[in-house]
Design a protein around this motif. Structure first.
Motif, PDB file in Angstrom:
ATOM      1  N   LEU A 168      -2.422 -10.192  47.345  1.00 31.99           N
ATOM      2  CA  LEU A 168      -2.600 -10.917  46.085  1.00 31.99           C
ATOM      3  C   LEU A 168      -4.037 -11.417  45.963  1.00 31.99           C
ATOM      4  O   LEU A 168      -4.633 -11.371  44.879  1.00 31.99           O
ATOM      5  CB  LEU A 168      -1.620 -12.095  46.009  1.00 31.99           C
ATOM      6  CG  LEU A 168      -1.757 -12.986  44.766  1.00 31.99           C
ATOM      7  CD1 LEU A 168      -1.598 -12.173  43.487  1.00 31.99           C
ATOM      8  CD2 LEU A 168      -0.736 -14.122  44.813  1.00 31.99           C
ATOM      9  N   VAL A 169      -4.598 -11.905  47.068  1.00 29.99           N
ATOM     10  CA  VAL A 169      -5.992 -12.353  47.044  1.00 29.99           C
ATOM     11  C   VAL A 169      -6.913 -11.209  46.643  1.00 29.99           C
ATOM     12  O   VAL A 169      -7.814 -11.367  45.815  1.00 29.99           O
ATOM     13  CB  VAL A 169      -6.400 -12.924  48.420  1.00 29.99           C
ATOM     14  CG1 VAL A 169      -7.889 -13.259  48.446  1.00 29.99           C
ATOM     15  CG2 VAL A 169      -5.581 -14.165  48.743  1.00 29.99           C
ATOM     16  N   LEU A 170      -6.702 -10.033  47.224  1.00 28.39           N
ATOM     17  CA  LEU A 170      -7.513  -8.868  46.861  1.00 28.39           C
ATOM     18  C   LEU A 170      -7.300  -8.477  45.403  1.00 28.39           C
ATOM     19  O   LEU A 170      -8.248  -8.082  44.708  1.00 28.39           O
ATOM     20  CB  LEU A 170      -7.165  -7.688  47.773  1.00 28.39           C
ATOM     21  CG  LEU A 170      -7.609  -7.806  49.234  1.00 28.39           C
ATOM     22  CD1 LEU A 170      -7.095  -6.612  50.032  1.00 28.39           C
ATOM     23  CD2 LEU A 170      -9.131  -7.899  49.323  1.00 28.39           C
ATOM     24  N   ALA A 171      -6.060  -8.586  44.923  1.00 29.33           N
ATOM     25  CA  ALA A 171      -5.768  -8.245  43.525  1.00 29.33           C
ATOM     26  C   ALA A 171      -6.464  -9.188  42.566  1.00 29.33           C
ATOM     27  O   ALA A 171      -6.793  -8.810  41.439  1.00 29.33           O
ATOM     28  CB  ALA A 171      -4.257  -8.272  43.295  1.00 29.33           C
ATOM     29  N   LEU A 172      -6.717 -10.428  42.991  1.00 30.52           N
ATOM     30  CA  LEU A 172      -7.419 -11.395  42.147  1.00 30.52           C
ATOM     31  C   LEU A 172      -8.937 -11.244  42.261  1.00 30.52           C
ATOM     32  O   LEU A 172      -9.657 -11.325  41.265  1.00 30.52           O
ATOM     33  CB  LEU A 172      -7.019 -12.821  42.536  1.00 30.52           C
ATOM     34  CG  LEU A 172      -5.576 -13.228  42.227  1.00 30.52           C
ATOM     35  CD1 LEU A 172      -5.259 -14.574  42.882  1.00 30.52           C
ATOM     36  CD2 LEU A 172      -5.342 -13.304  40.723  1.00 30.52           C
ATOM     37  N   ALA A 173      -9.424 -11.036  43.476  1.00 25.36           N
ATOM     38  CA  ALA A 173     -10.871 -11.009  43.699  1.00 25.36           C
ATOM     39  C   ALA A 173     -11.504  -9.672  43.326  1.00 25.36           C
ATOM     40  O   ALA A 173     -12.639  -9.632  42.825  1.00 25.36           O
ATOM     41  CB  ALA A 173     -11.184 -11.339  45.160  1.00 25.36           C
ATOM     42  N   GLY A 174     -10.775  -8.578  43.538  1.00 35.36           N
ATOM     43  CA  GLY A 174     -11.336  -7.259  43.269  1.00 35.36           C
ATOM     44  C   GLY A 174     -11.805  -7.068  41.843  1.00 35.36           C
ATOM     45  O   GLY A 174     -12.941  -6.622  41.608  1.00 35.36           O
ATOM     46  N   PRO A 175     -10.983  -7.399  40.828  1.00 31.67           N
ATOM     47  CA  PRO A 175     -11.433  -7.229  39.443  1.00 31.67           C
ATOM     48  C   PRO A 175     -12.651  -8.068  39.089  1.00 31.67           C
ATOM     49  O   PRO A 175     -13.453  -7.669  38.239  1.00 31.67           O
ATOM     50  CB  PRO A 175     -10.205  -7.678  38.630  1.00 31.67           C
ATOM     51  CG  PRO A 175      -9.045  -7.435  39.531  1.00 31.67           C
ATOM     52  CD  PRO A 175      -9.552  -7.746  40.896  1.00 31.67           C
ATOM     53  N   VAL A 176     -12.802  -9.236  39.722  1.00 25.15           N
ATOM     54  CA  VAL A 176     -13.973 -10.070  39.452  1.00 25.15           C
ATOM     55  C   VAL A 176     -15.235  -9.361  39.917  1.00 25.15           C
ATOM     56  O   VAL A 176     -16.247  -9.303  39.200  1.00 25.15           O
ATOM     57  CB  VAL A 176     -13.832 -11.441  40.146  1.00 25.15           C
ATOM     58  CG1 VAL A 176     -15.119 -12.251  40.018  1.00 25.15           C
ATOM     59  CG2 VAL A 176     -12.662 -12.215  39.557  1.00 25.15           C
ATOM     60  N   LEU A 177     -15.203  -8.801  41.119  1.00 26.86           N
ATOM     61  CA  LEU A 177     -16.359  -8.061  41.631  1.00 26.86           C
ATOM     62  C   LEU A 177     -16.663  -6.856  40.755  1.00 26.86           C
ATOM     63  O   LEU A 177     -17.826  -6.608  40.398  1.00 26.86           O
ATOM     64  CB  LEU A 177     -16.085  -7.618  43.069  1.00 26.86           C
ATOM     65  CG  LEU A 177     -17.180  -6.772  43.736  1.00 26.86           C
ATOM     66  CD1 LEU A 177     -18.484  -7.549  43.809  1.00 26.86           C
ATOM     67  CD2 LEU A 177     -16.742  -6.326  45.128  1.00 26.86           C
TER      68      LEU A 177
END
Length: 499
Positions: free
Chosen positions: A257-266
């Motif tokens: 879930l953390v990756l799913a939230l942070a990835g789109p921001v990057l």
């Protein structure tokens, strides 16, 4: 309920957005290719350099600070012609970069809709090259005005001379500084032009709002800036708390879930790298750097920005998930239900918000400063992809920091979801400027109300609902001006600020 009301809410937004969020276009502003041609002619006229074949970057410039001050003082309507003439509501800024490795440098040109030169700057070794070939003649004030106006314009002829000075350079050339002033009842522009021989090297300006009520406007801006600092400190405190939780409290967090939230921001930051490079090339190019070095620096800066933004989301998400797990918040329960509820809340915000602002404007209770229209946004390089990138970045970053981490921690500490929702809503609201809205408290009230609802939504429904509501509002309100062409002849059109 969603299926029945969603079309109505979207219709309300489309119906009232032009009244609620007005927008204007600079009259007569040329397209990009015509602006480039005018700029090349201006460079030849001002300093004798042929920039045909030079690398060129162009963007539209809006002096939002001056326009919003006039708006807050109630003077923007009577200053429409002055703002238009001097490009404060839209002018081209174009930078040419030399391809000659022997004489590198850059030339920046600012052009009004009528082709008058509003800004000019020669940077790098090409500046000395121009000085060496400038000749011995000096430009008088009338000759200078004629050069800056071009063949058809008469803008500079409306200015008055306010002084002139000369000094001798180390190489023996005489550099002159001419000062002019353009003024209306509410705005004063002090202009300066540096010349050597028959060449113009620099044109700059200082803009001041002199309307008598502007002092109170500036005090309101100072209060808003202090409030914004408070909101920023609240966000920083939340992140520090998050780090402390991760370091000492321990707990469980879903890494996927953390990756799913942070990835789109990057990805959103990196996707906007090209637009950021264009804007930086126009407004911040350093003539001492080669183009390849400048591009490398900007790519690295975009990468650093993306990494920092992603790191903030990662820390906030990890800590928020740990606390949410401890207090039993249903962050991901029934995801489809959350997405439907969140989308519905976003549409309510869109529809009722547009209708509310339209009614307030028609009743004379609220005034909203006009934003750039569709054509101006396209001239400025704003596209659907960039808008969606901003939507993803702002929605995820703000919801993770303020709603996931902030609400979860405050519920943990106070035991009151309502207190947590209100406190985080106030901090979130202070992070957004209200300078385009008069009175400012209306915009602040809107954001506090919406932020409180989103905080309660996170507790009662889950994180996905708050994310969906924020993303739907930003996506529809920002993409609509780019896709929906208004009826011809409308002066007040559309424009919505991202939240």
């Amino acid at each position: 309920m969603f299926g029945l009301s969603a079309p109505l809410l979207l219709w309300l937004f489309l119906r009232y957005r032009r009244t609620a969020y007005p927008a204007v276009a600079p009259r007569g502003l040329p397209g990009r290719q015509d602006a480039l041609r005018q700029a090349r002619n201006a460079v030849r006229r001002l300093c004798g350099v042929d920039v045909e074949g030079w690398r060129a970057f162009a963007t539209l410039w809006f002096d939002g600070e001056t326009v919003d001050k006039l708006h807050q003082a109630g003077a923007v309507d009577r200053q429409q012609d002055f703002l238009q003439d001097w490009g404060l509501r839209g002018s081209w800024r174009i930078r040419f970069l030399s391809n000659d490795t022997g004489t590198p440098g850059s030339i920046l040109v600012g052009l009004s809709a009528d082709g008058a030169v509003l800004l000019f700057d020669v940077d790098g070794p090409v500046r000395q090259h121009i000085i060496d070939h400038a000749g011995d003649s000096t430009l008088s004030a009338p000759e200078l005005r004629t050069r800056l106006d071009g063949a058809d314009g008469a803008l500079w002829r409306t200015t008055r001379s306010s002084g002139r000075g000369e000094f001798e350079r180390a190489d023996g050339d005489i550099e002159s500084l001419h000062r002019f002033r353009a003024a209306s009842a509410d705005v004063r522009i002090d202009l300066s032009a540096e010349t050597v021989g028959g060449a113009i090297l620099r044109v700059d300006s200082v803009i001041e709002v002199v309307e008598q009520d502007v002092r109170e406007v500036e005090r309101a801006e100072q209060r808003e800036a202090l409030a914004s600092v408070g909101g920023l400190l609240g966000a920083v405190l939340a992140l520090v708390t998050g780090v402390a939780i991760l370091a000492f409290a321990g707990g469980r967090a879903d890494p996927y879930l953390v990756l799913a939230l942070a990835g789109p921001v990057l990805l959103a930051v990196l996707a906007n790298e090209r637009a950021a490079l264009e804007n930086s090339a126009v407004n911040a190019y350093d003539g001492r750097l080669s183009w390849s070095a400048f591009r490398t620096v900007n790519v690295l800066m975009s990468a650093v920005t993306g990494i920092v933004s992603t790191a903030v989301v990662v820390i906030a998400a990890l800590a928020g998930l740990v606390v949410a797990d401890r207090i039993g918040l249903p962050l991901l329960d029934q995801p489809l239900r959350q997405l439907l509820w969140g989308s519905w809340i976003g549409l309510i915000w869109l529809g009722l918000g547009a209708m509310g602002y339209a009614l307030l404007r028609n009743a004379g209770i609220a005034r909203i400063s006009a934003a750039p229209d569709q054509g101006s946004l396209r001239h400025a390089g704003v596209g659907v992809g960039g808008v969606l990138g901003v939507t993803v970045q702002s929605a995820i970053s703000e919801e993770v920091v303020f709603r996931l981490l902030g609400v979860a921690v405050l519920v943990w500490l106070t035991g009151s979801p309502l207190v947590a929702a209100v406190v985080t809503a106030v901090l979130w609201a202070t992070m957004h400027s209200g300078s385009a809205f008069t009175p400012r408290w209306i915009r602040m009230g809107e954001l506090v109300l919406v932020g409180t609802v989103l905080g309660v939504v996170v507790v009662e429904l889950g994180l996905l609902a708050a994310l969906a509501a924020h993303a739907v509002f930003n996506a529809v309100s920002l993409v609509t001006p780019l896709l929906v062409r208004d009826r011809p002849g409308l002066q007040a059109r559309h424009g919505v600020a991202v939240t």
